[in-house]
Design an enzyme around this catalytic site. Structure first.
Site: not given
Ligand code: AHR
Length: 663
Positions: A50, A243, A374-375
């Site tokens: 990331e 993110c 992503n999340e």
């Molecule tokens: O890994 C840090 C963050 O944690 C990532 O960007 C996100 O996917 C999660 O909230």
């Protein structure tokens, strides 16, 4: 008993490891190898790259000049200037008003005296190593007169330690190159670009790279960091986030198409971690995309990892703006996904395959999976996932799609997506857990009774986070404690024995600059010249290097291993290497005697390799100034399949590897 030398291999009679005087009866671990046991996917243990903590620019992307094309919000951020010996010069930032690299710098030298110096501070300084070559390049053209350009590497005190002069700069925009070799090392140096003569010169893309990049690729990656990734033997690499895929708003989302092609044409944007964390603001954090999607795919290929790109699904970060694109305007987002598959896998006769070939990779990158969002969470995510999956599977039914289970390992958001993603037939569901070490120890059985007949699980982001109060905060690396790593290892035995349902897993985040981080703990820490593997890194490596091909079952005193008496274990066999691999974690503070037995084995007794990671200090961590406090030690012991006694250190992670010819 601990081994003294790092990486030492000692041949010791197994009996030496038996503490004969130990009062307690040994715990009995029985391993059963079954030819029909479930397969472990080659992708099982991977990495999650990331662009957080300066992982890309200022990190693995080896560019040393910050704000090389004057495209930061403040166009001269990272730059300083000075006039020497009577120089009368001016600097102007000019905006072409269009294109992805709109700005350039215009330098006028008015009186022909002295020199005008542009100084780049690098990413928290520049690291120079004595005797190593550094390649400078600049896009430039002379508007009028005759301006000569020299470059100088300087140390932290401003003392020149290496220099070079460029050839004469002509009238058309052109890239000029020269190399310099410092005569001394500096960990926080700078670059001086020196202008002399009289006239007007326009410059852009001012760049400095070490020649010793990974595979010596020009404009490439930091070799030490890529080596650490390669040494993990990752089965996959998830990228580029996190993110940053989502962006704080949709305008700030990651768009892969602006990260490919000529680097000078890749449109820089702010990194969403720039000012995100109140106590860790980094206003100079941008994305130049020198590390773009082509380079990510190439990196995956280099380290033997299957690529897993995560794409924006029409939703910005739900912790920030939570902006979504309306469903009737989502087609360009979906088209990006379809085009990415063509970029990675299409023939050189397709539009996007042609670009990949032109960039230097005519062969496909063999993309097999994509993450949709992503999340994300909520119904709005499901609506968008549905549209993506319909379009992608209509054209590419073989591509696996990863759907999100939201940000938490349980609760309403999780329960909802965990069910609906199964209804939507997501190939894998991405679960995230940033929890306390105790959670990891307690949840080793999380997957023992998971549904085996639907979507598989991708443990896409996890790390044990200690309570801030438990550690004296002397170093940024200090939250990567030994106990956090140990608890992850215990939990990973639960992932491993459920590898038929948990098919992929990755620690998060991967990389962090000690002097510019936003999030911790992280797997690998670095500064300008060094990097350090955390205890958590070594745990990942012990599972990934010894992942095996099939699951073997383990019983502790005749029962399933659930962490009783703080013991955790899993086992696999490797049908190619003909090895049986047993992992045992002792999470208690007392050493333990174990009697191991491999049931039904016809394997020949002989030697076993025993890799151990241990410390009696739960708060111990590795740091750049003390990188090997915790590291695996390997020894060879005698091995008896029927009855092997071993003594486990307190707080230890152990991998035993024995040859297993019966299979
Ligand atoms: O890994 C840090 C963050 O944690 C990532 O960007 C996100 O996917 C999660 O909230």
């Amino acid at each position: 008993m601990r081994l003294k030398a790092a990486g030492a291999i000692l041949i010791v009679s197994s009996m030496l490891w038996v503490e004969k005087t130990h009062a307690q009866a040994p715990e009995k671990l029985s391993v059963r190898v079954d030819k029909t046991s479930p397969k472990i996917q080659p992708t099982m243990w991977g990495v999650f790259f990331e662009d957080i903590n300066f992982a890309a620019d200022g990190g693995i992307y080896a560019e040393m000049v910050k704000n090389r094309s004057f495209e930061f919000a403040d166009p001269t951020m990272g730059w300083d200037d000075k006039q020497l010996d009577g120089s009368d010069a001016s600097l102007l930032i000019v905006n072409r008003g269009n294109g992805s690299n709109a700005r350039y710098a215009s330098i006028s030298l008015k009186n022909g005296k002295g020199s005008y110096v542009l100084i780049n501070e690098g990413f928290r300084g520049m690291g120079f190593e004595k005797g190593h070559q550094y390649n400078f390049s600049i896009l430039a053209h002379t508007v009028e007169g005759n301006v000569k350009v020299k470059v100088e590497a300087v140390d932290e005190k401003g003392k020149p330690i290496g220099h070079a002069s460029l050839e004469e700069i002509k009238g058309d925009w052109e890239t000029y190159r020269v190399s310099l070799t410092p005569t001394e090392s500096a960990s926080n140096g700078k670059l001086n670009v020196i202008f002399e003569g009289q006239g007007k010169l326009e410059i852009d893309m001012v760049s400095l790279f070490p020649a010793d990049t990974w595979k010596h690729r020009p404009n490439g990656m930091r070799a030490d960091l890529v080596q650490k990734l390669a040494d993990l033997k990752p089965g996959f690499m998830r990228f580029p986030g996190g993110c940053i895929v989502e962006g704080r708003d949709l305008a700030n989302r990651y768009q892969w198409k602006s990260t490919v092609g000529d680097v000078a044409d890749r449109k820089l944007i702010i990194n969403r971690w720039n000012m995100e964390m109140k106590d860790h603001q980094t206003p100079d954090y941008f994305q130049s995309f020198g590390l773009g999607f082509y380079e990510y795919f190439q990196l995956c290929e280099d380290i033997g990892a299957s690529p897993l790109p995560i794409l924006n699904c029409g939703m910005a970060c739900q912790y920030n703006s939570a902006e979504v694109v309306s469903l009737n305007q989502i087609d360009p987002f979906i088209q990006d996904a379809l085009d990415l598959i063509e970029f990675a896998n299409g023939g050189a006769d397709t539009k996007w395959g042609k670009l990949r070939a032109a960039m230097g990779h005519p062969a496909p990158f063999n993309l097999k999976m994509i993450g949709v969002g992503n999340e994300q969470w909520g119904e709005q995510y499901v609506d968008r996932f549905r549209l993506f999956s319909k379009a992608i599977w209509a054209k590419y039914p073989e591509i696996k799609l990863v759907g999100s289970a939201g940000p938490y390992p349980g609760g309403d958001l999780f329960d909802y997506l965990s069910k609906v993603m199964r209804d939507e037939k997501a190939s894998l569901i991405d679960e995230h857990y940033y929890m306390r070490p105790e959670w990891f120890l307690k949840n080793v059985t999380r997957y023992d009774n998971y549904n085996r007949n639907s979507s598989k699980v991708f443990a896409g982001e996890y790390a044990a986070h200690i309570d801030d109060k438990t550690q004296k905060d002397t170093h940024p690396e200090s939250h990567n404690t030994w106990y956090s790593a140990l608890s992850e290892a215990a939990f990973m035995t639960g992932l491993e024995r459920n590898a038929d349902v948990v098919q992929m897993a990755s620690y998060a985040p991967l990389l962090a600059r000690v002097d510019a981080w936003q999030w911790r703990p992280d797997l690998i820490w670095f500064d300008n010249l060094h990097s350090v593997a955390t205890p958590n890194y070594y745990v990942q490596q012990m599972f990934s290097k010894y992942k095996g091909t099939n699951i073997a079952s383990v019983l502790l005193n005749g029962k399933a291993v659930t962490g009783q008496d703080s013991l955790y274990s899993s086992a696999v066999f490797d049908s190619y290497k003909k090895q049986l691999i047993i992992k045992v974690v002792n999470a208690s503070t007392t050493p333990r005697n174990i009697e191991l037995n491999v049931e039904g084995s016809k394997g020949k007794n002989g030697n076993a390799e025993w890799i151990q990671l241990a410390s009696s200090d739960k708060l111990l961590f590795n740091s750049i100034d003390n990188p090997y406090r915790i590291h695996p030690e390997t020894r060879t012991i005698g091995w008896n399949y029927k009855k092997q006694e071993i003594k486990l250190e307190s707080l230890s992670v152990n991998v035993l590897i024995v040859s297993y010819t019966e299979l």
